[in-house]
Structure formats: C-alpha cells, structure tokens
Design a protein around this motif. Structure first.
Motif, short mmCIF file in Angstrom:
data_model
loop_
_atom_site.label_atom_id
_atom_site.label_comp_id
_atom_site.label_asym_id
_atom_site.label_seq_id
_atom_site.Cartn_x
_atom_site.Cartn_y
_atom_site.Cartn_z
N HIS A 90 0.76 -1.30 0.15
CA HIS A 90 -0.19 -0.16 -0.09
C HIS A 90 0.83 0.99 0.07
O HIS A 90 1.92 1.37 0.06
CB HIS A 90 -0.95 -0.09 1.11
CG HIS A 90 -0.33 -0.08 2.60
ND1 HIS A 90 0.11 -1.32 3.14
CD2 HIS A 90 0.02 0.93 3.29
CE1 HIS A 90 0.69 -0.87 4.21
NE2 HIS A 90 0.76 0.47 4.38
N GLN A 91 0.11 2.30 -0.26
CA GLN A 91 0.77 3.50 -0.35
C GLN A 91 0.01 4.31 0.68
O GLN A 91 -1.06 4.27 1.16
CB GLN A 91 0.62 4.29 -1.58
CG GLN A 91 1.15 5.75 -1.70
CD GLN A 91 2.62 5.95 -1.73
OE1 GLN A 91 3.24 5.64 -0.78
NE2 GLN A 91 3.11 6.05 -2.76
N HIS A 92 0.62 5.20 1.63
CA HIS A 92 0.24 6.14 2.70
C HIS A 92 -0.55 7.11 1.82
O HIS A 92 0.01 8.12 1.32
CB HIS A 92 0.98 6.49 3.69
CG HIS A 92 1.56 5.37 4.58
ND1 HIS A 92 2.68 5.62 5.32
CD2 HIS A 92 1.16 4.14 4.77
CE1 HIS A 92 2.90 4.41 6.02
NE2 HIS A 92 2.00 3.48 5.56
N PRO A 93 -1.88 7.46 2.00
CA PRO A 93 -2.55 8.66 1.32
C PRO A 93 -2.21 9.85 2.06
O PRO A 93 -2.01 10.93 1.50
CB PRO A 93 -4.15 8.36 1.58
CG PRO A 93 -4.16 7.16 2.59
CD PRO A 93 -2.91 6.38 2.51
N ASN A 94 -1.79 9.71 3.33
CA ASN A 94 -1.20 10.71 4.18
C ASN A 94 0.25 10.46 4.13
O ASN A 94 0.78 9.64 5.08
CB ASN A 94 -1.86 10.65 5.38
CG ASN A 94 -2.15 12.21 6.36
OD1 ASN A 94 -1.45 13.21 5.92
ND2 ASN A 94 -3.25 12.29 7.21
N PRO A 95 0.91 11.33 3.26
CA PRO A 95 2.41 10.90 3.09
C PRO A 95 3.09 10.87 4.46
O PRO A 95 3.48 12.04 4.86
CB PRO A 95 3.25 11.83 1.96
CG PRO A 95 1.87 12.40 1.43
CD PRO A 95 0.71 12.34 2.53
N GLN A 96 3.50 9.73 5.11
CA GLN A 96 4.28 9.78 6.30
C GLN A 96 5.15 8.46 6.25
O GLN A 96 4.79 7.51 5.70
CB GLN A 96 3.39 9.76 7.65
CG GLN A 96 2.41 10.86 7.49
CD GLN A 96 1.48 11.30 8.96
OE1 GLN A 96 2.38 11.43 10.08
NE2 GLN A 96 0.58 10.75 8.98
N GLY A 97 6.14 8.68 7.12
CA GLY A 97 7.15 7.24 7.27
C GLY A 97 6.61 6.16 8.15
O GLY A 97 5.59 6.29 8.90
N GLU A 98 7.33 5.15 7.99
CA GLU A 98 6.93 4.00 8.74
C GLU A 98 8.30 3.16 9.01
O GLU A 98 9.04 3.22 8.23
CB GLU A 98 6.00 3.17 8.01
CG GLU A 98 5.47 1.78 8.56
CD GLU A 98 4.25 1.13 7.84
OE1 GLU A 98 3.81 1.50 7.09
OE2 GLU A 98 3.75 0.06 8.48
N ILE A 99 8.31 2.55 10.11
CA ILE A 99 9.53 1.46 10.35
C ILE A 99 8.98 0.22 10.57
O ILE A 99 8.16 -0.27 11.06
CB ILE A 99 10.29 1.82 11.59
CG1 ILE A 99 9.57 1.95 12.88
CG2 ILE A 99 11.13 3.26 11.27
CD1 ILE A 99 10.44 2.13 14.07
N TYR A 100 9.83 -0.66 10.11
CA TYR A 100 9.88 -2.34 10.15
C TYR A 100 10.91 -2.63 10.96
O TYR A 100 12.06 -2.30 10.56
CB TYR A 100 9.60 -3.06 8.79
CG TYR A 100 8.24 -2.84 7.93
CD1 TYR A 100 7.23 -1.96 8.37
CD2 TYR A 100 8.27 -3.19 6.68
CE1 TYR A 100 5.92 -1.82 7.85
CE2 TYR A 100 7.03 -3.22 6.06
CZ TYR A 100 6.07 -2.48 6.52
OH TYR A 100 4.70 -2.35 5.85
N LEU A 101 10.67 -3.58 11.73
CA LEU A 101 11.84 -4.42 12.29
C LEU A 101 11.64 -5.94 12.41
O LEU A 101 10.75 -6.60 12.83
CB LEU A 101 11.71 -3.99 14.03
CG LEU A 101 12.64 -5.07 14.87
CD1 LEU A 101 14.07 -4.80 14.44
CD2 LEU A 101 12.39 -4.72 16.49
#
Ligand code: M6P
Ligand code: ZN
Length: 187
Positions: A90-101
């Motif tokens: 998916h894409q974030h419609p509200n452009p914000q970052g994310e982290i995966y561990l």
C-alpha cells in the motif's frame, strides 16, 4: 477515538503474537486478487483451499491522528508459480514514514515511489525505513514464516488502489540458492 493510556505490550517474535492484543487480520490467497503475475496459478491456489498467506496482529493502539499503532505481520512461506508470498502492499494517502523491524525468518521490503524500485533485505534485528511517499510491500523469501514489527503514524492510512494502478516496480521470484530473482514490473 479518545487517546489511549500509556501501556506495556509484550510480544513474541517467534509466534507473532502481542499482549494485550487488538484486531487480528487474516489475508487468504483470494484476498490477493490481481497481484500475482500468474493468474491461472493464483486461481488454482484459491480453488485448492484458499490458504492463508499472511496475518497481521495489532496492538490495541488505535489508528488515529497522533497515535503510533504497531502490528506484527506473519507471512507464511510459499510461492505462486515461483513468485514469493507477499503482502498486498500500500501507499500512505497521508504521506508519512513507517518503520519495520525484522523478528524472525527472512524476507524483504519492496519500496516504490512510482519510478524507482528499492529493496531492503530483512532479517531479525534489521530496521527497514519507509520514507513518506514510498509504497511498500513485504515478501517472504525463505522457507519459514517471516515476521516483522511495524510502527506507523495512526493517520497514515492504506491506499491499496495505488499499487493496483502503479505496480511495485519489481516482482520477486524464488531464484538460485538464497538470492531472490527480480523482474521489472509496472502495472
Ligand atoms: C504492516 C503494516 C500494516 C499493514 C500490514 C500488511 O503490518 O504496514 O499497516 O496493514 O503490514 O500489509 P498490507 O496492508 O499491505 O496488506
Ligand atoms: Zn504502511
């Protein structure tokens, strides 16, 4: 949604469970319509028991502005005609970052900004960073369940149509040995 109180969440990286636990989402093969290259092989898998491809266990932190929800995704191993099991992406419609561990197993994080595909190898202890504006999909490239913890802004949202419209830049197939094989792909 009212703000949640401070809380401690216990998780098990070997089973993908969280305590306390919020909603658990199960995605079966039939939920991944239009995503695998080999449509006939995908249809056969749906007809042959419609197996679970991945599950997402969430903490009770709500998807609301200002909150930082977490979830553990478990992608079961397998392929559809050689193309590795993966999330919808998916894409974030509200452009914000994310982290995966990375927690257990081996996989990868496929990112696409509409022009450039990027790949991050994921394993236990690796943090993959998703910048704002990059669509993201996770892929299990191994023979055991691949698990990762995600932490994301509560108002980021999930735009699945973007991936159907634009693709993810690459498809990821089982290759020789432990190295995946990438094929260019745009929708
Ligand atoms: C991670 C997070 C979630 C996401 C899940 C499954 O846990 O990024 O926000 O929902 O992966 O991915 P998808 O939504 O693409 O099916
Ligand atoms: Zn996301």
């Amino acid at each position: 949604t009212p703000p949640i109180s401070p809380l401690s969440i216990t998780f098990d990286g070997q089973t993908g469970t969280m305590s306390p636990e919020g909603p658990v989402l199960t995605r079966r093969m039939s939920d991944l319509a239009g995503l695998f290259a080999d449509t006939a092989a995908w249809e056969a898998a749906v007809a042959d028991g419609d197996p679970v491809v991945y599950q997402v266990a969430s903490s009770p932190v709500p998807e609301a502005e200002g909150e930082l929800p977490q979830s553990i995704t478990t992608i079961l191993p397998g392929t559809v005609a050689g193309e590795f099991h993966m999330t919808k992406g998916h894409q974030h419609p509200n452009p914000q970052g994310e982290i995966y561990l990375g927690l257990s197993g081996t996989g990868g994080l496929l990112l696409f900004d509409g022009e450039r595909p990027q790949w991050i190898d994921m394993a236990p202890g690796v943090i993959g960073y998703i910048p704002p504006g990059w669509a993201h999909r996770s892929v299990n490239t191994g023979d055991e369940p691949y698990r990762f913890l995600a932490v994301y802004p509560g108002n980021a949202g999930h735009d699945y149509g973007w991936v159907l419209a634009n693709g993810m830049g690459h498809r990821v197939y089982r290759g020789e040995g432990a190295t995946p094989r990438f094929e260019p792909f745009t929708a």
